[in-house]
Design an enzyme around this catalytic site. Sequence first.
Site, mmCIF file in Angstrom:
data_model
loop_
_atom_site.group_PDB
_atom_site.id
_atom_site.type_symbol
_atom_site.label_atom_id
_atom_site.label_comp_id
_atom_site.label_asym_id
_atom_site.label_seq_id
_atom_site.Cartn_x
_atom_site.Cartn_y
_atom_site.Cartn_z
ATOM 1 N N ASN A 198 48.885 67.202 3.694
ATOM 2 C CA ASN A 198 50.095 67.371 4.004
ATOM 3 C C ASN A 198 50.471 67.925 5.126
ATOM 4 O O ASN A 198 51.926 67.859 6.472
ATOM 5 C CB ASN A 198 51.477 67.604 2.780
ATOM 6 C CG ASN A 198 50.903 68.596 2.478
ATOM 7 O OD1 ASN A 198 49.780 69.648 2.609
ATOM 8 N ND2 ASN A 198 51.778 69.859 2.072
ATOM 9 N N GLU B 29 45.715 77.579 -3.431
ATOM 10 C CA GLU B 29 46.821 77.326 -3.468
ATOM 11 C C GLU B 29 46.974 75.892 -4.057
ATOM 12 O O GLU B 29 46.485 74.987 -2.828
ATOM 13 C CB GLU B 29 46.692 77.553 -1.937
ATOM 14 C CG GLU B 29 47.423 78.456 -1.590
ATOM 15 C CD GLU B 29 48.067 80.110 -1.565
ATOM 16 O OE1 GLU B 29 48.975 79.383 -1.891
ATOM 17 O OE2 GLU B 29 47.083 80.768 -1.983
ATOM 18 N N CYS C 214 54.578 71.673 -0.407
ATOM 19 C CA CYS C 214 54.565 72.140 -1.874
ATOM 20 C C CYS C 214 55.679 72.917 -1.765
ATOM 21 O O CYS C 214 55.610 73.204 -3.195
ATOM 22 C CB CYS C 214 53.115 72.725 -1.630
ATOM 23 S SG CYS C 214 53.279 74.241 -0.343
ATOM 24 N N GLU D 110 47.461 84.095 0.007
ATOM 25 C CA GLU D 110 47.007 83.700 1.148
ATOM 26 C C GLU D 110 48.017 84.766 2.194
ATOM 27 O O GLU D 110 49.306 85.584 1.871
ATOM 28 C CB GLU D 110 47.310 82.282 2.131
ATOM 29 C CG GLU D 110 46.333 81.527 1.244
ATOM 30 C CD GLU D 110 45.507 80.124 1.626
ATOM 31 O OE1 GLU D 110 46.664 79.376 2.072
ATOM 32 O OE2 GLU D 110 45.079 80.184 2.284
HETATM 33 P P1 NAD Z 1 44.032 67.174 -3.876
HETATM 34 O O1 NAD Z 1 43.400 68.858 -4.477
HETATM 35 O O2 NAD Z 1 43.542 65.783 -3.661
HETATM 36 O O3 NAD Z 1 43.289 67.392 -2.357
HETATM 37 C C1 NAD Z 1 43.161 68.709 -1.152
HETATM 38 C C2 NAD Z 1 41.655 69.180 -0.735
HETATM 39 O O4 NAD Z 1 40.101 68.767 -1.593
HETATM 40 C C3 NAD Z 1 41.017 67.007 0.447
HETATM 41 O O5 NAD Z 1 41.098 68.108 1.111
HETATM 42 C C4 NAD Z 1 39.901 66.756 -0.875
HETATM 43 O O6 NAD Z 1 39.396 65.802 -0.485
HETATM 44 C C5 NAD Z 1 39.666 67.633 -1.965
HETATM 45 N N1 NAD Z 1 39.296 67.340 -2.980
HETATM 46 C C6 NAD Z 1 39.305 66.217 -3.593
HETATM 47 N N2 NAD Z 1 38.261 66.109 -4.936
HETATM 48 C C7 NAD Z 1 37.413 67.628 -4.945
HETATM 49 C C8 NAD Z 1 36.685 68.408 -5.740
HETATM 50 N N3 NAD Z 1 36.873 67.199 -6.931
HETATM 51 N N4 NAD Z 1 36.108 69.409 -5.162
HETATM 52 C C9 NAD Z 1 36.381 69.837 -4.288
HETATM 53 N N5 NAD Z 1 37.551 69.149 -3.318
HETATM 54 C C10 NAD Z 1 37.821 68.098 -3.497
HETATM 55 O O7 NAD Z 1 45.201 67.414 -3.073
HETATM 56 P P2 NAD Z 1 45.710 66.666 -2.235
HETATM 57 O O8 NAD Z 1 46.849 64.974 -2.723
HETATM 58 O O9 NAD Z 1 45.216 66.469 -0.690
HETATM 59 O O10 NAD Z 1 47.535 67.643 -1.604
HETATM 60 C C11 NAD Z 1 48.517 67.531 -2.532
HETATM 61 C C12 NAD Z 1 48.630 68.564 -3.245
HETATM 62 O O11 NAD Z 1 48.711 69.741 -2.339
HETATM 63 C C13 NAD Z 1 49.784 69.093 -3.752
HETATM 64 O O12 NAD Z 1 49.670 68.989 -5.546
HETATM 65 C C14 NAD Z 1 50.627 69.876 -3.576
HETATM 66 O O13 NAD Z 1 51.573 71.165 -3.706
HETATM 67 C C15 NAD Z 1 48.851 70.822 -2.922
HETATM 68 N N6 NAD Z 1 50.127 71.874 -1.788
HETATM 69 C C16 NAD Z 1 49.755 72.878 -1.888
HETATM 70 C C17 NAD Z 1 50.112 74.353 -0.760
HETATM 71 C C18 NAD Z 1 49.659 75.804 -1.569
HETATM 72 O O14 NAD Z 1 49.843 76.775 -0.520
HETATM 73 N N7 NAD Z 1 50.510 75.686 -2.540
HETATM 74 C C19 NAD Z 1 50.031 73.558 0.226
HETATM 75 C C20 NAD Z 1 50.775 72.599 0.782
HETATM 76 C C21 NAD Z 1 49.397 71.441 -0.725
#
Ligand code: NAD
Length: 480
Positions: A150, A248, A282, A461
């Site tokens: 995002n 996060e 998020c 963080e």
């Molecule tokens: P996601 O969990 O699908 O993917 C995030 C990252 O993790 C990607 O690089 C993905 O390739 C990797 N990943 C996926 N499966 C994995 C595994 N089994 N092992 C290790 N890595 C793996 O999330 P997304 O769809 O990319 O992002 C959206 C989510 O992120 C939303 O839930 C949002 O709220 C959250 N988010 C949180 C914050 C925060 O600071 N709390 C900030 C931005 C986004």
Amino acid sequence: MKKILNYIDGTLLEPSEGNYLENKNPATGKVYSLIPDSSAIDVELATKAAQTAYPFWSGLPKEERSNWLLKIAELIDKKSDELALAESIDQGKPLSLAKRVDIPRAAANFRFYATAILHFSSETNDMGSNGFNYTIKSPIGVAGCISPWNLPLYLFTWKIAPALAAGNTVVAKPSEITPMTAYLLSEICIEAGLPKGVLNIVHGLGSKVGNDIVSHKNIPVISFTGGTTTGEHISRIAAPMFKKLSLELGGKNPNIIFADCDFELAVKTSVLASFSNQGEICLCGSRIFIEKSIYEKFKNAFIEKTKNLVVGNPLDEKTNLGAIASEAHFNKIMSYIKLAKEEGGTILCGGDEVKLDGENSEGKFILPTVIEGLEYKCRTNQEEIFGPVVTLTPFETEEEVIMMANSTQYGLAGTVFTQNLTKAHKIALQLHSGIVWINCWLVRDLRTPFGGVKNSGVGREGGFEALNFFTEPKNICVHF
Ligand code: NAD
């Protein structure tokens, strides 16, 4: 077609097995580049390179590490137009937003930690005539940094910069949905002359590359931002290996509007908090709770402003909401709009996909959507949608709104609008979240702790929190 490459041991490399994935521009629906479908072999190469570079990098005076990071920040600034364009094309966000927020923040992340490390000190504890204790904060080793789609470069650098500043070397993986600016960052690191192996970027799928990083025995510290379900999976692997883990995760943030608020400010800021980056932040306030006495007035003003938002080509200056980052995510958001109707919600505006003309005819766009009439406990109000969809719910008392605000599994951020100072502080204290904004939204000071409670994550963080996370304290006791 442009090929993105891995950045391993200071060099741009093809994936070892020669496989690539397609990378789409979400605003046109067209494949415009290829991304390495890397495997365990590439993660192994990257980890070995990071291990080899570690003694040198961790042994450098912090001023020297700081200078490398400042050089990278300068190059990000110098190439900010190119990076912003790449981010907008890759992610779907308005170019104006990438220029104003994403890319300046990526440079700020490097600059902030390049200077923070110079002021990162430790304590001595005096035991009087018995002696004293002092604490050394040492880097840990190879850090694994995994980020979502995002805010691609913004969040990628938010992890990499403190990890490197603290003296760790890094194996990093950006999201496979938005790999482009991470690739451009690897070119910047080469141009800056960053010593080889200090930062390694491996592209590919989460289930392969992400998983391999998390489970690698020589990567003892993992910083992850992404979905809560992925966070759970990562915890299951990392916990029995006793890795240091920062998570996060998702959010379902309340935005609370009291009748005594600065009305114009509350409406204007709520529109931003609802629909910035297509609601794919998020921290977006997706559940808007409005005090009953101003419910209708707020609703009408909010809808009027929302209807004025332009959904369009991300590259167009006038666009407020660009494309949804991927088709899978588009389908998820649309399924929640359908669910909201099934749960008895009334769509006050939006609720549909937008079909654009010309080169954007295959892109995925959704109108900013406002829904009312839903129970606070229903799935639409409890689950993270992560798109341009918000709900409006009236409340009568402080107790009631706190109960509803705190009712989800998440606890990332909250927003409160009131002119009553005492009430603002009281509510802020009672919200179960890591961050509360009073009469504002997403105003950031990089020194502050950033993160959530409950299923929104573990750890913080930002500021010295991140430098503490990427170091291990050792107490040394001197007894007289
Ligand atoms: P996601 O969990 O699908 O993917 C995030 C990252 O993790 C990607 O690089 C993905 O390739 C990797 N990943 C996926 N499966 C994995 C595994 N089994 N092992 C290790 N890595 C793996 O999330 P997304 O769809 O990319 O992002 C959206 C989510 O992120 C939303 O839930 C949002 O709220 C959250 N988010 C949180 C914050 C925060 O600071 N709390 C900030 C931005 C986004």
